[in-house]
Design a protein around this motif. Structure first.
Motif, PDB file in Angstrom:
ATOM      1  N   GLN A  92      51.892  17.576  18.830  1.00 14.66           N
ATOM      2  CA  GLN A  92      51.581  18.743  18.011  1.00 14.66           C
ATOM      3  C   GLN A  92      50.126  18.722  17.513  1.00 14.66           C
ATOM      4  OE1 GLN A  92      53.521  19.743  14.053  1.00 14.66           O
ATOM      5  NE2 GLN A  92      54.695  21.001  15.493  1.00 14.66           N
ATOM      6  N   ALA A  93      49.613  17.553  17.180  1.00 14.14           N
ATOM      7  CA  ALA A  93      48.224  17.451  16.726  1.00 14.14           C
ATOM      8  C   ALA A  93      47.268  17.877  17.834  1.00 14.14           C
ATOM      9  CB  ALA A  93      47.920  16.034  16.267  1.00 14.14           C
ATOM     10  N   LEU A  94      47.539  17.455  19.053  1.00 15.00           N
ATOM     11  CA  LEU A  94      46.684  17.815  20.180  1.00 15.00           C
ATOM     12  C   LEU A  94      46.856  19.287  20.564  1.00 15.00           C
ATOM     13  CD1 LEU A  94      47.178  14.542  22.212  1.00 15.00           C
ATOM     14  CD2 LEU A  94      45.143  15.227  20.923  1.00 15.00           C
ATOM     15  N   GLN A  95      48.067  19.804  20.471  1.00 17.89           N
ATOM     16  CA  GLN A  95      48.289  21.227  20.725  1.00 17.89           C
ATOM     17  C   GLN A  95      47.553  22.078  19.696  1.00 17.89           C
ATOM     18  OE1 GLN A  95      52.584  21.157  20.574  1.00 17.89           O
ATOM     19  NE2 GLN A  95      52.756  21.313  22.805  1.00 17.89           N
ATOM     20  N   ALA A  96      47.598  21.648  18.439  1.00 15.32           N
ATOM     21  CA  ALA A  96      46.900  22.382  17.373  1.00 15.32           C
ATOM     22  C   ALA A  96      45.406  22.398  17.637  1.00 15.32           C
ATOM     23  CB  ALA A  96      47.202  21.769  16.014  1.00 15.32           C
ATOM     24  N   PHE A 117      43.537  34.295  26.922  1.00 14.30           N
ATOM     25  CA  PHE A 117      43.834  33.388  25.818  1.00 14.30           C
ATOM     26  C   PHE A 117      44.853  32.341  26.265  1.00 14.30           C
ATOM     27  CE2 PHE A 117      46.014  31.918  22.055  1.00 14.30           C
ATOM     28  CZ  PHE A 117      44.974  31.705  21.147  1.00 14.30           C
ATOM     29  N   ALA A 118      45.917  32.778  26.907  1.00 14.22           N
ATOM     30  CA  ALA A 118      46.963  31.860  27.376  1.00 14.22           C
ATOM     31  C   ALA A 118      46.391  30.858  28.384  1.00 14.22           C
ATOM     32  CB  ALA A 118      48.119  32.641  27.991  1.00 14.22           C
ATOM     33  N   GLN A 119      45.549  31.332  29.313  1.00 12.51           N
ATOM     34  CA  GLN A 119      44.939  30.426  30.290  1.00 12.51           C
ATOM     35  C   GLN A 119      44.056  29.389  29.606  1.00 12.51           C
ATOM     36  OE1 GLN A 119      42.971  33.177  32.916  1.00 12.51           O
ATOM     37  NE2 GLN A 119      44.766  33.388  34.236  1.00 12.51           N
ATOM     38  N   ASN A 120      43.284  29.829  28.602  1.00  8.20           N
ATOM     39  CA  ASN A 120      42.417  28.902  27.876  1.00  8.20           C
ATOM     40  C   ASN A 120      43.235  27.876  27.098  1.00  8.20           C
ATOM     41  OD1 ASN A 120      40.151  30.187  28.850  1.00  8.20           O
ATOM     42  ND2 ASN A 120      39.886  31.469  27.041  1.00  8.20           N
ATOM     43  N   LEU A 121      44.347  28.303  26.524  1.00  5.86           N
ATOM     44  CA  LEU A 121      45.207  27.384  25.783  1.00  5.86           C
ATOM     45  C   LEU A 121      45.826  26.348  26.723  1.00  5.86           C
ATOM     46  CD1 LEU A 121      46.507  26.453  23.167  1.00  5.86           C
ATOM     47  CD2 LEU A 121      48.262  28.223  23.489  1.00  5.86           C
ATOM     48  N   ILE A 122      46.297  26.794  27.860  1.00  4.73           N
ATOM     49  CA  ILE A 122      46.864  25.879  28.857  1.00  4.73           C
ATOM     50  C   ILE A 122      45.808  24.862  29.296  1.00  4.73           C
ATOM     51  CG2 ILE A 122      47.716  25.730  31.240  1.00  4.73           C
ATOM     52  CD1 ILE A 122      49.131  28.483  30.649  1.00  4.73           C
ATOM     53  N   ALA A 123      44.593  25.335  29.574  1.00  3.11           N
ATOM     54  CA  ALA A 123      43.513  24.437  30.003  1.00  3.11           C
ATOM     55  C   ALA A 123      43.153  23.445  28.901  1.00  3.11           C
ATOM     56  CB  ALA A 123      42.284  25.245  30.413  1.00  3.11           C
ATOM     57  N   GLY A 124      43.102  23.907  27.655  1.00  3.16           N
ATOM     58  CA  GLY A 124      42.784  23.021  26.535  1.00  3.16           C
ATOM     59  C   GLY A 124      43.837  21.951  26.338  1.00  3.16           C
ATOM     60  N   CYS A 125      45.088  22.322  26.517  1.00  2.00           N
ATOM     61  CA  CYS A 125      46.167  21.335  26.393  1.00  2.00           C
ATOM     62  C   CYS A 125      46.127  20.338  27.547  1.00  2.00           C
ATOM     63  CB  CYS A 125      47.522  22.040  26.316  1.00  2.00           C
ATOM     64  SG  CYS A 125      47.796  22.854  24.727  1.00  2.00           S
ATOM     65  N   ARG A 126      45.855  20.822  28.745  1.00  6.84           N
ATOM     66  CA  ARG A 126      45.758  19.917  29.903  1.00  6.84           C
ATOM     67  C   ARG A 126      44.672  18.871  29.680  1.00  6.84           C
ATOM     68  NH1 ARG A 126      46.150  24.278  34.361  1.00  6.84           N
ATOM     69  NH2 ARG A 126      48.394  24.357  34.600  1.00  6.84           N
ATOM     70  N   VAL A 130      48.613  17.176  27.051  1.00  7.95           N
ATOM     71  CA  VAL A 130      49.870  17.659  26.470  1.00  7.95           C
ATOM     72  C   VAL A 130      50.217  19.014  27.055  1.00  7.95           C
ATOM     73  CG1 VAL A 130      49.633  16.425  24.279  1.00  7.95           C
ATOM     74  CG2 VAL A 130      48.736  18.742  24.478  1.00  7.95           C
ATOM     75  N   GLU A 131      51.511  19.341  26.993  1.00  4.45           N
ATOM     76  CA  GLU A 131      51.916  20.674  27.434  1.00  4.45           C
ATOM     77  C   GLU A 131      51.538  21.688  26.360  1.00  4.45           C
ATOM     78  OE1 GLU A 131      56.189  19.601  25.664  1.00  4.45           O
ATOM     79  OE2 GLU A 131      55.154  18.610  27.282  1.00  4.45           O
ATOM     80  N   PRO A 132      51.342  22.941  26.744  1.00  2.00           N
ATOM     81  CA  PRO A 132      51.017  23.981  25.765  1.00  2.00           C
ATOM     82  C   PRO A 132      52.159  24.168  24.769  1.00  2.00           C
ATOM     83  CG  PRO A 132      50.638  24.758  28.000  1.00  2.00           C
ATOM     84  CD  PRO A 132      51.361  23.447  28.102  1.00  2.00           C
ATOM     85  N   PRO A 133      51.831  24.570  23.544  1.00  5.35           N
ATOM     86  CA  PRO A 133      52.886  24.800  22.551  1.00  5.35           C
ATOM     87  C   PRO A 133      53.739  25.992  22.945  1.00  5.35           C
ATOM     88  CG  PRO A 133      50.772  25.555  21.710  1.00  5.35           C
ATOM     89  CD  PRO A 133      50.505  24.865  23.021  1.00  5.35           C
TER      90      PRO A 133
END
Length: 169
Positions: A92-96, A117-126, A130-133
């Motif tokens: 959760q810390a990394l997803q945040a 936005f969703a693509q950027n979030l997925i890339a940031g989590c990768r 971690v998996e996206p929230p």
């Protein structure tokens, strides 16, 4: 306060315009405190984004949750932004952190369409391993509204003035 519930006081203090950072102070229910600098980044300090995301979504295992449980601000910041790998299991810390990065980028750039936005979030989590929230578009909208509300109070504060909020169960 209800019996059995305890909240951490979170104080965001605006420093003089010439300062490179504002100040974040957290006062835990036991009276212990931790204080650190909040580097200025665009419209709101990075830690203010964390606070809004975590309180709006009810996330208690991210940045402020660890501070509330006794970690020093500088330790949490170093783990999240460093290469220590010490937080690899703290999903959760990394997803945040990835979500905050996306929201900040959106404010700097004037917003992103939902698919981008969703693509950027997925890339940031990768990048963080971690998996996206599992969050909905409506939750993201609630976070954006809360960021605007926080900013509307933060931006007009005079140097030396503080904005106080609570973080807790």
């Amino acid at each position: 306060m209800e019996k059995g519930l305890s909240f951490m006081l979170v104080r965001f203090t605006k420093n003089a315009p010439a300062a490179t950072a504002d100040t974040l102070t957290c006062v835990r229910p036991d009276g212990s405190t931790t204080t650190g600098g909040m580097p200025r980044q665009g419209i709101l300090p990075h830690d203010a984004f964390h606070f809004v995301v975590e309180t709006t979504l009810g996330w208690h295992d991210a940045f402020f949750g660890h501070v509330a449980r006794g970690a020093a601000l500088e330790d949490v910041t170093a783990k999240l932004h460093g290469n220590s790998g010490g937080w690899a299991k703290l999903k959760q810390a990394l997803q945040a952190e990835a979500l905050v990065d996306c929201l900040q980028a959106g404010q700097w750039a004037g917003g992103a369409d939902p698919a981008e936005f969703a693509q950027n979030l997925i890339a940031g989590c990768r990048r963080r391993g971690v998996e996206p929230p599992d969050i909905t578009a409506e939750e993201i909208d609630r976070v954006r509204v809360a960021l605007r509300e926080f900013g509307a109070v933060w931006r007009p504060l005079a140097p030396g003035a503080s904005l106080e909020r609570t973080f807790g169960p």
